[in-house]
Write a protein that holds these residues in place. Structure first.
Motif, mmCIF file in Angstrom:
data_model
loop_
_atom_site.group_PDB
_atom_site.id
_atom_site.type_symbol
_atom_site.label_atom_id
_atom_site.label_comp_id
_atom_site.label_asym_id
_atom_site.label_seq_id
_atom_site.Cartn_x
_atom_site.Cartn_y
_atom_site.Cartn_z
ATOM 1 N N ASP A 384 0.820 -1.191 0.000
ATOM 2 C CA ASP A 384 0.000 0.000 0.000
ATOM 3 C C ASP A 384 0.858 1.247 0.000
ATOM 4 O OD1 ASP A 384 -2.663 0.428 -0.170
ATOM 5 O OD2 ASP A 384 -2.829 1.120 1.896
ATOM 6 N N SER A 385 2.100 1.130 0.494
ATOM 7 C CA SER A 385 2.947 2.310 0.558
ATOM 8 C C SER A 385 4.091 2.179 -0.433
ATOM 9 C CB SER A 385 3.469 2.489 1.993
ATOM 10 O OG SER A 385 4.843 2.246 2.066
ATOM 11 N N VAL A 386 4.400 3.282 -1.074
ATOM 12 C CA VAL A 386 5.486 3.307 -2.056
ATOM 13 C C VAL A 386 6.811 2.988 -1.355
ATOM 14 C CG1 VAL A 386 6.774 4.853 -3.569
ATOM 15 C CG2 VAL A 386 4.302 4.820 -3.666
ATOM 16 N N MET A 387 6.991 3.545 -0.151
ATOM 17 C CA MET A 387 8.194 3.281 0.624
ATOM 18 C C MET A 387 8.301 1.789 0.962
ATOM 19 S SD MET A 387 10.768 4.975 1.959
ATOM 20 C CE MET A 387 12.118 4.496 3.009
ATOM 21 N N GLY A 388 7.168 1.208 1.368
ATOM 22 C CA GLY A 388 7.144 -0.218 1.706
ATOM 23 C C GLY A 388 7.564 -1.088 0.545
ATOM 24 N N GLN A 389 7.102 -0.743 -0.654
ATOM 25 C CA GLN A 389 7.464 -1.519 -1.842
ATOM 26 C C GLN A 389 8.961 -1.407 -2.143
ATOM 27 O OE1 GLN A 389 4.420 -1.221 -5.176
ATOM 28 N NE2 GLN A 389 3.751 0.436 -3.850
ATOM 29 N N ALA A 390 9.478 -0.177 -2.057
ATOM 30 C CA ALA A 390 10.907 0.034 -2.346
ATOM 31 C C ALA A 390 11.785 -0.692 -1.325
ATOM 32 C CB ALA A 390 11.223 1.526 -2.361
ATOM 33 N N MET A 391 11.362 -0.669 -0.052
ATOM 34 C CA MET A 391 12.114 -1.346 1.011
ATOM 35 C C MET A 391 12.122 -2.854 0.790
ATOM 36 S SD MET A 391 13.431 0.683 3.402
ATOM 37 C CE MET A 391 13.443 -0.213 4.945
ATOM 38 N N GLU A 392 10.959 -3.385 0.466
ATOM 39 C CA GLU A 392 10.829 -4.834 0.292
ATOM 40 C C GLU A 392 11.748 -5.333 -0.834
ATOM 41 O OE1 GLU A 392 6.996 -7.714 0.225
ATOM 42 O OE2 GLU A 392 6.974 -6.181 -1.314
ATOM 43 N N ILE A 393 11.758 -4.605 -1.950
ATOM 44 C CA ILE A 393 12.610 -4.979 -3.090
ATOM 45 C C ILE A 393 14.082 -4.854 -2.705
ATOM 46 C CG2 ILE A 393 13.356 -4.232 -5.401
ATOM 47 C CD1 ILE A 393 10.342 -3.344 -5.812
ATOM 48 N N GLY A 394 14.440 -3.710 -2.114
ATOM 49 C CA GLY A 394 15.845 -3.438 -1.816
ATOM 50 C C GLY A 394 16.436 -4.353 -0.772
ATOM 51 N N MET A 395 15.651 -4.678 0.282
ATOM 52 C CA MET A 395 16.183 -5.508 1.356
ATOM 53 C C MET A 395 16.569 -6.891 0.842
ATOM 54 S SD MET A 395 13.652 -4.289 4.389
ATOM 55 C CE MET A 395 14.201 -5.175 5.813
ATOM 56 N N LEU A 396 15.791 -7.427 -0.086
ATOM 57 C CA LEU A 396 16.139 -8.740 -0.650
ATOM 58 C C LEU A 396 17.326 -8.646 -1.590
ATOM 59 C CD1 LEU A 396 13.153 -10.987 -1.719
ATOM 60 C CD2 LEU A 396 14.749 -11.303 0.156
ATOM 61 N N GLU A 397 17.272 -7.668 -2.503
ATOM 62 C CA GLU A 397 18.343 -7.523 -3.499
ATOM 63 C C GLU A 397 19.684 -7.213 -2.827
ATOM 64 O OE1 GLU A 397 18.547 -7.596 -6.948
ATOM 65 O OE2 GLU A 397 16.484 -8.294 -7.227
ATOM 66 N N ALA A 398 19.651 -6.420 -1.749
ATOM 67 C CA ALA A 398 20.905 -5.999 -1.107
ATOM 68 C C ALA A 398 21.641 -7.167 -0.453
ATOM 69 C CB ALA A 398 20.627 -4.901 -0.071
#
Length: 458
Positions: A384-398
């Motif tokens: 629901d949140s743009v920040m939440g989506q970016a965090m979810e993607i980045g935490m895995l990729e990082a």
């Protein structure tokens, strides 16, 4: 999930989200620039905002003994300016554009983010690329900032008995693995750190081929790819140091540590060595451990709250934690504060008793169903949140995993059976892999100064 109507609504929302995701199959979009910089864009046009997060694959796991806290210290120093941007001006420019910014350091990575009106994104990309390549750390900026870091350590760890217990727990549970060192660093290392150490860390790890850009929000991926090439594309990559695995040797017996600190109540944390998620498709145990943690401590209806806090009233608070997605090794932690009139030994026995009940009796279909509904709902809220989506993607990729596995991992959690939960409960919770850290509360000085709030960076 207390409200069945809400659960049904969440499930419907998820179906909606799935159909929507199917319609824009390629979203998120990704590309890798010739210099190795990986760019991922999640288009979400519901509001005219955008989030930029730059992740560097450098956290406290990459530090050496004697230099603990360096990843976090550099995170502070990244706000100290470049040839173009004066010290402290970075955050002012973000605020002037109508946005907010911050940064965080973990064991596995360091990340910097800006949340802005979408029109301000190009300026944010220019600013972030500038400090990736052109950071300057004048001595007169370094000296006061390292004092800020030390003060943060004092407030967040040394004056916080629970943090001290977790620091002791990690340094006891891990003897070879770098997770034994605190992210904030040992005070002695901070006192002996110098500007050259910070500059060396920056030169070593802050390279486009060791970084990742995630942008989410009201943007076009083509435009973002173009801007990424313009601002980040000319930054030179360089060879990264070899990363040795530093695996923890097998633990052969229970370890105990006691921390004495001024506190009102005792506290105990129990940590077992358990597997992390390595193969999203083939692994089963990490998903079962995730469900076990949720059975114990997912919400108010979970077992620890129901049985230990409200039922037996043996605990004032009790929790369970397990993170399957890490670069290093992982622990399954149970913790809590005994209620007045109860001892740490009683609480430790009660926490272990809850695991034993699952070993003996398993978990109910109703519990499993509730957790799976909860998993779906929390996923919907994250999206629901743009920040939440970016965090979810980045935490895995990082940490070297793939954002494409996010939905697959959710499906795997939903496929966990009651038998699988019982099997991991039986397999991993013996004494030989257990570390226990206990807080022995000391009298609180009556004239102790009131705590100041933690001052965060910039």
């Amino acid at each position: 999930m207390k409200n069945p109507r809400f659960a049904k609504m969440a499930a419907l929302m998820l179906l909606g989200a799935m159909f929507a995701a199917g319609a824009v199959h390629a979203n998120p979009f990704e590309t890798t620039l010739p210099n190795g910089f990986h760019v991922i864009v999640k288009e979400d046009h519901r509001a005219p905002t955008a989030v930029q997060i730059v992740w560097y694959r450098a956290g406290s796991i990459d530090e050496k003994d004697g230099s603990s806290g360096l990843a976090h210290a550099l995170e502070h120093l990244m706000f100290k300016g470049t040839k173009k941007v004066k010290p402290g001006e970075f955050s002012k420019l973000v605020a002037a554009a109508g946005g907010r910014d911050n940064a965080f350091t973990s064991r596995d990575y360091t990340a910097y983010f800006e949340q802005v009106p979408a029109r301000a994104l190009p300026e944010m990309m220019m600013l972030e690329a500038d400090r990736m390549a052109n950071l300057q750390i004048p001595q007169k900026e370094y000296d006061p900032e390292i004092k800020v870091v030390m003060e943060e350590r004092r407030l967040r760890t040394e004056d916080d008995p629970t943090s001290l217990v977790h620091e002791a727990l990690n340094s006891m549970a891990f003897q070879a693995h770098p997770y034994r060192r605190p992210v904030i660093g040992w005070m002695d290392d901070l006192e002996h750190m110098n500007r050259a150490d910070a500059e060396q860390w920056y030169k070593t790890w802050y390279a486009p081929n060791n970084a990742l850009l995630v942008i989410a929000g009201d943007v076009s991926h083509e435009a973002v790819f173009h801007l990424a090439a313009k601002y980040y594309g000319s930054i030179k990559p360089h060879a990264l140091p070899e990363r040795k695995p530093q695996n923890e040797p097998e633990q052969k017996g229970k370890r105990c540590v006691v921390v004495k600190a001024p506190a009102r109540l005792p506290y105990v944390a129990l940590a077992w060595k358990v597997p992390k998620l390595k193969d999203v498709d083939k692994d089963r145990e990490p998903y079962a451990l995730q469900v076990l943690a949720a059975v114990l401590d997912g919400n108010e209806a979970s077992r620890l709250a129901k049985n230990l806090v409200r039922g037996q009233k043996i605990a004032q608070s009790a929790g369970a934690g397990y993170d399957s997605t890490v670069r290093g090794e992982t622990l399954f932690v149970l913790d809590g504060q005994p209620a007045e009139g109860h001892t740490v030994a009683e609480l430790e026995a009660a926490l272990r008793g809850e695991i034993k009940r699952i070993q003996d009796e398993g978990v109910s279909a109703e519990e499993l169903a509730r957790i799976k509904t909860q998993t779906i709902a929390s996923q919907v809220f994250k999206r629901d949140s743009v920040m939440g989506q970016a965090m979810e993607i980045g935490m895995l990729e990082a940490i070297g995993m793939d954002w494409r596995d996010i939905d697959k991992m959710q499906d795997k959690v939903r496929s966990v059976t009651a038998d699988e939960v019982q099997v991991v409960a039986k397999k991993y919770f013996g004494d030989d892999t257990l570390t226990v850290a206990t807080l022995d509360p000391q009298p609180i000085a009556e004239n102790a100064a009131p705590k100041k709030p933690v001052i965060h960076h910039h």
